[in-house]
Design a protein around this motif. Sequence first.
Motif, PDB file in Angstrom:
ATOM      1  N   LEU A  34       0.144   6.490  -2.338  1.00  0.00           N
ATOM      2  CA  LEU A  34       0.656   5.375  -1.538  1.00  0.00           C
ATOM      3  C   LEU A  34       0.186   5.465  -0.094  1.00  0.00           C
ATOM      4  O   LEU A  34       0.266   6.517   0.537  1.00  0.00           O
ATOM      5  CB  LEU A  34       2.187   5.356  -1.546  1.00  0.00           C
ATOM      6  N   THR A  35      -0.265   4.334   0.417  1.00  0.00           N
ATOM      7  CA  THR A  35      -0.540   4.242   1.852  1.00  0.00           C
ATOM      8  C   THR A  35       0.542   3.443   2.561  1.00  0.00           C
ATOM      9  O   THR A  35       0.666   3.526   3.781  1.00  0.00           O
ATOM     10  CB  THR A  35      -1.900   3.578   2.106  1.00  0.00           C
ATOM     11  N   PRO A  51      -0.930   3.871  -7.567  1.00  0.00           N
ATOM     12  CA  PRO A  51      -0.961   2.674  -6.714  1.00  0.00           C
ATOM     13  C   PRO A  51      -1.208   3.005  -5.245  1.00  0.00           C
ATOM     14  O   PRO A  51      -0.833   4.071  -4.763  1.00  0.00           O
ATOM     15  CB  PRO A  51       0.432   2.075  -6.913  1.00  0.00           C
ATOM     16  N   LYS A  52      -1.788   2.038  -4.536  1.00  0.00           N
ATOM     17  CA  LYS A  52      -1.989   2.172  -3.094  1.00  0.00           C
ATOM     18  C   LYS A  52      -0.790   1.632  -2.327  1.00  0.00           C
ATOM     19  O   LYS A  52      -0.429   2.159  -1.275  1.00  0.00           O
ATOM     20  CB  LYS A  52      -3.262   1.437  -2.668  1.00  0.00           C
ATOM     21  N   GLY A  55      10.602   7.770   4.249  1.00  0.00           N
ATOM     22  CA  GLY A  55       9.628   8.812   4.536  1.00  0.00           C
ATOM     23  C   GLY A  55       8.198   8.320   4.471  1.00  0.00           C
ATOM     24  O   GLY A  55       7.265   9.098   4.620  1.00  0.00           O
ATOM     25  N   HIS A  56       8.007   7.031   4.231  1.00  0.00           N
ATOM     26  CA  HIS A  56       6.664   6.461   4.116  1.00  0.00           C
ATOM     27  C   HIS A  56       6.494   5.317   5.098  1.00  0.00           C
ATOM     28  O   HIS A  56       7.464   4.756   5.574  1.00  0.00           O
ATOM     29  CB  HIS A  56       6.436   5.953   2.687  1.00  0.00           C
ATOM     30  N   ARG A  57       5.263   5.005   5.356  1.00  0.00           N
ATOM     31  CA  ARG A  57       4.996   3.828   6.178  1.00  0.00           C
ATOM     32  C   ARG A  57       5.593   2.606   5.469  1.00  0.00           C
ATOM     33  O   ARG A  57       5.246   2.306   4.333  1.00  0.00           O
ATOM     34  CB  ARG A  57       3.492   3.651   6.358  1.00  0.00           C
ATOM     35  N   THR A  58       6.504   1.941   6.143  1.00  0.00           N
ATOM     36  CA  THR A  58       7.205   0.825   5.526  1.00  0.00           C
ATOM     37  C   THR A  58       6.958  -0.451   6.309  1.00  0.00           C
ATOM     38  O   THR A  58       7.062  -0.477   7.531  1.00  0.00           O
ATOM     39  CB  THR A  58       8.721   1.103   5.450  1.00  0.00           C
ATOM     40  N   ALA A  91      -4.658  -6.160   5.239  1.00  0.00           N
ATOM     41  CA  ALA A  91      -4.382  -5.325   6.414  1.00  0.00           C
ATOM     42  C   ALA A  91      -3.892  -3.940   6.020  1.00  0.00           C
ATOM     43  O   ALA A  91      -4.063  -2.970   6.778  1.00  0.00           O
ATOM     44  CB  ALA A  91      -3.348  -6.016   7.307  1.00  0.00           C
ATOM     45  N   LEU A  92      -3.290  -3.826   4.840  1.00  0.00           N
ATOM     46  CA  LEU A  92      -2.842  -2.519   4.343  1.00  0.00           C
ATOM     47  C   LEU A  92      -3.944  -1.772   3.601  1.00  0.00           C
ATOM     48  O   LEU A  92      -3.706  -0.687   3.069  1.00  0.00           O
ATOM     49  CB  LEU A  92      -1.636  -2.699   3.417  1.00  0.00           C
ATOM     50  N   GLY A  93      -5.126  -2.360   3.551  1.00  0.00           N
ATOM     51  CA  GLY A  93      -6.264  -1.683   2.929  1.00  0.00           C
ATOM     52  C   GLY A  93      -6.456  -1.970   1.462  1.00  0.00           C
ATOM     53  O   GLY A  93      -7.253  -1.307   0.794  1.00  0.00           O
TER      54      GLY A  93
END
Length: 654
Positions: free
Chosen positions: A218-219, A186-187, A241-244, A132-134
């Motif tokens: 990172l995504t 890393p993704k 600051g990132h999608r967590t 789901a996170l790609g």
Amino acid sequence: MVEEGTLLWEPTPQTVRDAKVTRYAEWLGRPGDYQDLWRWSVDSPAEFWASLWDYFDVVGERGAGPVLSGTMPGAEWFAGSTLNYAANALRRAATDPGRPAVVFRDESGLRRTLTLGELAGEVARVRAGLVALGVGRGDRVAAYAPNVPETLVAFLATASLGAVWSSCSPDFGASSVIDRFTQIEPKVLVAIDGYAYNGRWFDRSQVVEDIAAKLPTLTARVRMPLYGAPPQEAGKTRRSGHRTVEWDRLRAVEGPLEFEPVPFAHPLWIVYSSGTTGLPKPIVHGHGGVVLEHLKALSFHQDLGEGDVFFWYTTTGWMMWNYLVGGLLVGSAIVLYDGSATHPGTDALWRLAAEEGVTYFGTGAPYIVASMKANLRPEGLGALRGVGSTGSPLPPEGFAWVHDTMPEVQLGSFSGGTDVCTGFVGAVPLLPVRAGVIPCRCLGARVESFDPSGEPVIGEVGELVLTAPMPSMPVMFWNDPEGTRYRESYFADYPGVWRHGDWIKILPDGGCVIYGRSDSTLNRGGVRMGTSEFYRVVERFGEIADSLVIDTGQLGQEGRLLLYVTMAEGAPLSDALIMRLRRAIKEELSPRHVPNEIVEVPGIPRTLSGKKLEVPIRKILLGVPPEKAANLDAMANPEVLSHFVPITDPGPRG
């Protein structure tokens, strides 16, 4: 003092008869002694490694291509074959879901268990979450994580997708992790915001933010649950600051447990050189090489299989974590431990082994030496059959302590490295154990000792080399498309021959003695000596807790020999002790190796995996600034570097 070579343990006829390597030799139709089997394994590598695929019934598809083609450093294994590490690690889950798979303990006493069915279910959930996170085949998943079940699950889920895993333990500093992870782009970052160690809590939330900020690819970031956190930490809301994604959200959806078939050499994980100097080398191992190597090593050399309980004290930043996880391949339950080895006391790991019925107990050589110096007598270890030691050479006295306190247990001292994620030399249930001697060269590892002219020698100390390939050698270094850095690392000295960087003596009976790194040799008046010989003499003194010896000599110029010592609690570095040390070194080593100076320091610099920083300290003593000589974030105790200052007078003294 224990004489090197003293017989300490011999296998009984039943031990030999029941050994898994004996069953394999019988299956092959090659019953006989171990040395004959080893010789065949290295003389006929294609036949040997192909037999392992068949003997262990590896889950995968054997291709029509040759088992081995080409030579080092370009050897290719099992062309056209496909498999998946996770499929092999979880192969028993469908038929035996109730089998114990994982025991987790931490220093606070927390305990969790997972059966194979439960582990497979968690892997399926996290696999769906990563999709789901790609995340897909070839993507990198990086982890800043402790040795807990969630880390294991995330790794197996990553491998099941054909994605590539890489981990650092949360005691690594930000710059050290950034040096590693920025190279692999890393993704997804799986990270924990803090950890407990030695009775204290360490908040790493800002470190995680700093790491994530330097990873533009990172995504998403996955936040792991906290273990052992104070109430105010466990309940704290943190902004990122990132999608967590919280761990529970990642694993919220049930998904099928599927495994992406990948080529034999497809990247499984990326591990790193110690990183004490320069940028750490991102070493890539393939699915197939690791599966075959760990099946061989754990079954035949550690004698592990179904019904065993396998423990090795490690963090996720050391290759022994990857090796420990390999216990799942042979059907053993694995014990994950998070915390200090000596909290609340030096016997902490031995008590853990007794409570969990560990059958094979692995640790670093320094823990065995510490147990010996503390005069421990471990109890309640009725299930224990083997003790493994690695990380640095174990002195003969350490061998003797194990067999004195646990006489029925076989000690297996192993030496290898991150580069191959296994041991080149080690023990086997068929051979006796002698003090200070590693019993054998491992099956499939053509280990030789080269003299200065590049000729193999027996009974003499030389360079440890491999003159034939192994499947678990790196498939590449990441971001090294031409293979230049890879070739320079192992093949620059002897074309077509792997130089590992250790001193080794191979005995006529096949036993081996490791003398430490060949790039930190003590060369006094033309007499070369490995540092392990020196430490054996010095650290036998009860007043000395740890030591480091450095030779500052350079090409064409003999320098000074400096001995740094950390004292045991309450013991002074007295003139009388210095005299005793000098006399012992003179009599047991040579007059040329008596130190010019003996200096007390509060601690010996070590990497996070416990290795002494001999080469970086030598550079500091010769004038290289500490921040250039050593990666401070890759050290367990960087504060001690201030006690090592450049030598102003390079000439010998006294």
